[in-house]
Write an enzyme that holds these catalytic residues in place. Sequence first.
Site, PDB file in Angstrom:
ATOM      1  N   GLN A 196     -24.018 -11.192 -29.543  1.00  0.00           N
ATOM      2  CA  GLN A 196     -24.766 -12.381 -29.940  1.00  0.00           C
ATOM      3  C   GLN A 196     -24.880 -12.455 -31.454  1.00  0.00           C
ATOM      4  O   GLN A 196     -25.315 -11.500 -32.099  1.00  0.00           O
ATOM      5  CB  GLN A 196     -26.175 -12.406 -29.338  1.00  0.00           C
ATOM      6  N   LYS A 234     -27.445 -19.551 -26.378  1.00  0.00           N
ATOM      7  CA  LYS A 234     -28.772 -19.249 -25.816  1.00  0.00           C
ATOM      8  C   LYS A 234     -29.800 -20.109 -26.549  1.00  0.00           C
ATOM      9  O   LYS A 234     -29.815 -20.147 -27.782  1.00  0.00           O
ATOM     10  CB  LYS A 234     -29.109 -17.766 -25.966  1.00  0.00           C
ATOM     11  N   ASN A 241     -33.612 -17.807 -17.854  1.00  0.00           N
ATOM     12  CA  ASN A 241     -34.245 -16.694 -18.548  1.00  0.00           C
ATOM     13  C   ASN A 241     -35.732 -16.995 -18.727  1.00  0.00           C
ATOM     14  O   ASN A 241     -36.113 -18.120 -19.025  1.00  0.00           O
ATOM     15  CB  ASN A 241     -33.547 -16.508 -19.899  1.00  0.00           C
ATOM     16  N   GLY A 242     -36.551 -15.957 -18.527  1.00  0.00           N
ATOM     17  CA  GLY A 242     -37.983 -16.106 -18.766  1.00  0.00           C
ATOM     18  C   GLY A 242     -38.828 -15.731 -17.562  1.00  0.00           C
ATOM     19  O   GLY A 242     -38.653 -16.277 -16.467  1.00  0.00           O
ATOM     20  N   ASP A 243     -39.730 -14.746 -17.748  1.00  0.00           N
ATOM     21  CA  ASP A 243     -40.688 -14.332 -16.724  1.00  0.00           C
ATOM     22  C   ASP A 243     -40.035 -13.722 -15.480  1.00  0.00           C
ATOM     23  O   ASP A 243     -40.485 -13.961 -14.350  1.00  0.00           O
ATOM     24  CB  ASP A 243     -41.594 -15.510 -16.305  1.00  0.00           C
ATOM     25  N   CYS A 296     -33.993 -17.704 -30.822  1.00  0.00           N
ATOM     26  CA  CYS A 296     -34.928 -16.726 -31.369  1.00  0.00           C
ATOM     27  C   CYS A 296     -36.092 -17.427 -32.071  1.00  0.00           C
ATOM     28  O   CYS A 296     -35.884 -18.246 -32.968  1.00  0.00           O
ATOM     29  CB  CYS A 296     -34.229 -15.787 -32.344  1.00  0.00           C
ATOM     30  N   PRO A 313     -29.969 -10.203 -24.872  1.00  0.00           N
ATOM     31  CA  PRO A 313     -29.959  -9.599 -26.214  1.00  0.00           C
ATOM     32  C   PRO A 313     -31.382  -9.478 -26.740  1.00  0.00           C
ATOM     33  O   PRO A 313     -32.141 -10.453 -26.712  1.00  0.00           O
ATOM     34  CB  PRO A 313     -29.146 -10.603 -27.047  1.00  0.00           C
ATOM     35  N   MET A 314     -31.756  -8.274 -27.208  1.00  0.00           N
ATOM     36  CA  MET A 314     -33.098  -8.065 -27.746  1.00  0.00           C
ATOM     37  C   MET A 314     -33.009  -7.203 -28.994  1.00  0.00           C
ATOM     38  O   MET A 314     -32.494  -6.074 -28.942  1.00  0.00           O
ATOM     39  CB  MET A 314     -34.016  -7.403 -26.711  1.00  0.00           C
ATOM     40  N   ALA A 315     -33.512  -7.728 -30.105  1.00  0.00           N
ATOM     41  CA  ALA A 315     -33.479  -7.006 -31.379  1.00  0.00           C
ATOM     42  C   ALA A 315     -34.247  -5.703 -31.269  1.00  0.00           C
ATOM     43  O   ALA A 315     -35.383  -5.677 -30.772  1.00  0.00           O
ATOM     44  CB  ALA A 315     -34.076  -7.872 -32.486  1.00  0.00           C
TER      45      ALA A 315
END
Length: 320
Positions: free
Chosen positions: A70, A140, A201-203, A101, A16-18
């Site tokens: 989300q 998350k 999650n991440g990179d 977030c 999920p990305m705003a």
Amino acid sequence: MKIGEVEFENNVFLAPMAGVTDRAFRELCMEMQCGFAYTEMISAKALFYGNKRTRDMFLASPKEGPIGVQIFGSDPLIMAKACDFFNDNEQIGVVDINMGCPAPKIVKNGDGSALMKNPLLASKIVKEVKKASLKPVTVKMRIGFDFDNINVVDFAKSMEQSGADAITVHGRTSIQMYSGKANWDIICQVKKAVEIPVIGNGDIFAAEDANAIFNKTKCDGIMIGRGAMGNPWIFSQIRQYMEKRSVRYPTPRERVDVCIKHYNKSIYYNGEDRAVKEMRKHIAWYIKGLKNSKEIKDKINYEKYSENVFEILDKYKCLL
């Protein structure tokens, strides 16, 4: 991979990305073999007070299949009440609670990653949402709020005990935002500490990164955020890599073609005016690193009509 009774096409998800993961982008990623996609984060309070724009954020396209929605907030009862909007919606497969977030405007209200500083409240939120939801409930989170408070292992165990069906761990603290390097070792510790599925999650910016995080953490799935921006091919590339096939990378012209396809989807779902504004950032991501990309980006940012943007992109493609 399954979460609750929901089974996925594969275990590589879109985060999920705003301002990014709207219907147009989610649909495109699903066409590129994404296993499951999440909405932008949605304010439970805005839903509670009947904000129409917020309700529109969890509409799914017919091509997506079930999506993850989300929600964010810090009032357990209002968070639970949000489930009223999702329980009878067959397009929604999972309800995810945002406890990761790091945006200051979210954190200052006690929402998002601020909840990692208040495990008792976080636990109460999960319990209330779990009671209210007919869908699997996931959380998350980050590895902690800052380096002096890396509490994700205990926090994840608490979320599991509170009823979470799965968790996603971004390997940074909240204070880090997106700087520095994601700590996959801590994701590995979380995986060992809980019985429920863990999503790393991440990179993850390339197929090789996906393979590396799976090997390092033994996580059940992975979630890709920034690595998919302007790069929806990453999902099919990961699939190719995992199946030991040749990884195919798009040509410069193909990058522009898919950008145009994305733009048309955005017009269809969001309308002309909104699409023109929101696609500016996507175009910048699609053409980043191509020749004269800054000049093209600057020209497009002044345009108010999609037909002019398409003309610029078509001419640009011919130069690549």
